[in-house]
Design an enzyme around this catalytic site. Sequence first.
Site, PDB file in Angstrom:
ATOM      1  N   ASP A  99       0.856  -1.171   0.186  1.00 29.87           N
ATOM      2  CA  ASP A  99       0.060  -0.170   0.028  1.00 29.87           C
ATOM      3  C   ASP A  99       0.692   1.579   0.213  1.00 29.87           C
ATOM      4  OD1 ASP A  99      -2.926   0.734   0.461  1.00 29.87           O
ATOM      5  OD2 ASP A  99      -1.635   2.066   1.813  1.00 29.87           O
ATOM      6  N   GLU A 101       0.731   6.091  -0.023  1.00 29.05           N
ATOM      7  CA  GLU A 101      -0.213   6.778   0.097  1.00 29.05           C
ATOM      8  C   GLU A 101       0.531   7.960  -0.956  1.00 29.05           C
ATOM      9  OE1 GLU A 101      -2.817   7.221   2.008  1.00 29.05           O
ATOM     10  OE2 GLU A 101      -2.695   5.392   2.665  1.00 29.05           O
ATOM     11  N   HIS A 238      -6.584   6.008   8.231  1.00 33.55           N
ATOM     12  CA  HIS A 238      -5.396   5.764   6.578  1.00 33.55           C
ATOM     13  C   HIS A 238      -4.573   6.010   6.629  1.00 33.55           C
ATOM     14  CE1 HIS A 238      -6.508   5.519   2.179  1.00 33.55           C
ATOM     15  NE2 HIS A 238      -6.147   6.451   2.484  1.00 33.55           N
ATOM     16  N   ASP A 243      -2.947  -0.310   6.058  1.00 32.75           N
ATOM     17  CA  ASP A 243      -3.353  -0.397   4.925  1.00 32.75           C
ATOM     18  C   ASP A 243      -3.341  -1.853   4.366  1.00 32.75           C
ATOM     19  OD1 ASP A 243      -5.436   1.463   5.842  1.00 32.75           O
ATOM     20  OD2 ASP A 243      -4.724   2.551   3.345  1.00 32.75           O
TER      21      ASP A 243
END
Length: 257
Positions: A99, A101, A238, A243
């Site tokens: 994952d 960001e 988040h 995640d």
Amino acid sequence: MARAASPSESAESGRYEALGESAVEFVTARGGSVHEDQLVSHVFGRNASPKLWRSLLQSTLAAEDRLTYTADGRWVLSEGMPGAPVVGDSLLPRFVAIDVETTGLKATSQRIIEVALVRFEDGIETGRFNKLVNPGRRIPEYISKLTGFRDDDVVDAAPFGDLAEQVVEFLGNDVLVGHNVGFDIGFLDAELGRVHIGKLINEAVDTLTLATRLVPGLRRPSLDRVARQVGLTPRKIHRAGVDAEITAEVALRLEAE
């Protein structure tokens, strides 16, 4: 009378045998089926261009009766081979949940601010790579509201280029698992390309696609919705590390469906 093989011919034959043995071991370890491009990378090195090396791989494995080439571009263990997958075997014995960001949605113009890679083997976490990344630009306010990250959080972090080799080494040839995994791979490929490293050729599994197929009536299969459907507690924040971890747990539960 047959001509005896010369030392150079014997050496070349031995090299092909060694490459063939390595290929068989790799396919076996990956559950009995591997895409050709991934096998090229394993046998000839990660920098080997699949387009240029596929024919040599075919030649190398031409006499290898333990492997069979299929019409969909995969090398699989021949029937009856020890280690060939059987009904009931896990489809994900080893994988890396990924994952990222980012500063936005477009991999071509935005940057990664956090990358998380979590390796699982037989359902158990065995390794983790989780780093903040300095994107070299300001983090938009809407991204800060979503992730909690602000410019001060990443100002002392390394740029992705300093982490690129570590990312590639950690991923190795493992299957990549992500929720809308194409997004994460797209950003990783874009960042790798900026430091002149080739795109990832790992096989990938998308838990969003799996959930859509395996969970009847599920609408808008966000990670939190899918997690709740399979009995997991939705994430409270988040972040890439959180995640990736919950994505791995979702994948394992969906696999058991």
